[in-house]
Write a protein that holds these residues in place. Sequence first.
Motif, PDB file in Angstrom:
ATOM      1  N   ASN A 214       0.825  -1.194   0.000  1.00 52.77           N
ATOM      2  CA  ASN A 214       0.000   0.000   0.000  1.00 52.77           C
ATOM      3  C   ASN A 214       0.867   1.256   0.000  1.00 52.77           C
ATOM      4  O   ASN A 214       1.825   1.365   0.757  1.00 52.77           O
ATOM      5  CB  ASN A 214      -0.883   0.000   1.250  1.00 52.77           C
TER       6      ASN A 214
ATOM      7  N   HIS B  19      -7.464  -0.906   0.255  1.00 55.12           N
ATOM      8  CA  HIS B  19      -6.122  -0.784   0.832  1.00 55.12           C
ATOM      9  C   HIS B  19      -6.235  -0.455   2.304  1.00 55.12           C
ATOM     10  O   HIS B  19      -7.153   0.253   2.729  1.00 55.12           O
ATOM     11  CB  HIS B  19      -5.281   0.256   0.095  1.00 55.12           C
TER      12      HIS B  19
ATOM     13  N   ALA C 242      -2.483  -3.511  -0.258  1.00 57.42           N
ATOM     14  CA  ALA C 242      -3.519  -3.101  -1.204  1.00 57.42           C
ATOM     15  C   ALA C 242      -3.907  -4.332  -2.016  1.00 57.42           C
ATOM     16  O   ALA C 242      -3.058  -5.192  -2.294  1.00 57.42           O
ATOM     17  CB  ALA C 242      -3.000  -2.002  -2.124  1.00 57.42           C
TER      18      ALA C 242
END
Lengths: 187, 87
Positions: free
Chosen positions: A132, A174, A179
């Motif tokens: 992420n 996310h 994510a």
Amino acid sequence: MLPVLGNDVVDLKQASIDSNWQRKGYLRKIYTVQEQELILDAEQPATMLWLLWTMKEASYKVINRLTGVRNYSPLSYVCRNLVIRDTDVSGMVTAGNYSLYIKAEITEEWIHSVAVWKKELLDNLKIHYLSNSSYYPDDFNLSCAGYRLTKDNTGLPQITNLHTSMTSEASVSHHGRYAAILYPKSL
Amino acid sequence: MEKEELINELTIIVSPYAQDAEALAHIQEDTDFIRDLKINSANLVDVVLDVEEKFGIEIDNDSMARMLTVKAAIRIIEEKLAAGAGK
């Protein structure tokens, strides 16, 4: 058939920092009595709690796309038929007149759930996991040559296959370090 | 309680969960907890519980379902306080 999909990822470490699910009143605001029992009887209550949460959240994304209605009613998303085999989970979520099919994965670090409104769609899913960051759409486009992640004119994520020029909706989630991007395999 | 006072109390409550400092600094009635303040949906329940504790009210599920904005939260708090005062 409209491939309406929803997904949700939870970073378990981040969740343990951000949420105190043991605070008074927390469980009964989000989870049915049966779900509370599943959580409290689980070997790892926090893992069960976040599994059920991601199932509800992924399902909300599907219903929100189908109806256009925004609300915050996790209690009315009821997790059912939960089957956990090692890291793989299947189940259902019902909400009002809707029944969603769930596929989920549990690891030590994260939980990811996928919800679809037709069972056949479970076999037509591609999940792409990324670290992420605010650049994760660019990271996706770099690591998945031939595909492009963008937003449609209502702001919802979509993916285009650059070879066929076909575009399909996608679902993006996310949280913390992770994510996850979900789109139809057939694209 | 005045509306302005309610917004101030709400701002204190949402501060630990808001991830957009800019939006928090400009909080107003139309501010959306998730879209604008970027509150994680798993923390929206904490906002609901904090509001219950702060104002001594109970927020039922139907009310919680529509508590997505400052405006909606204010309306719910006012409704519940009025209902409590009438008892």
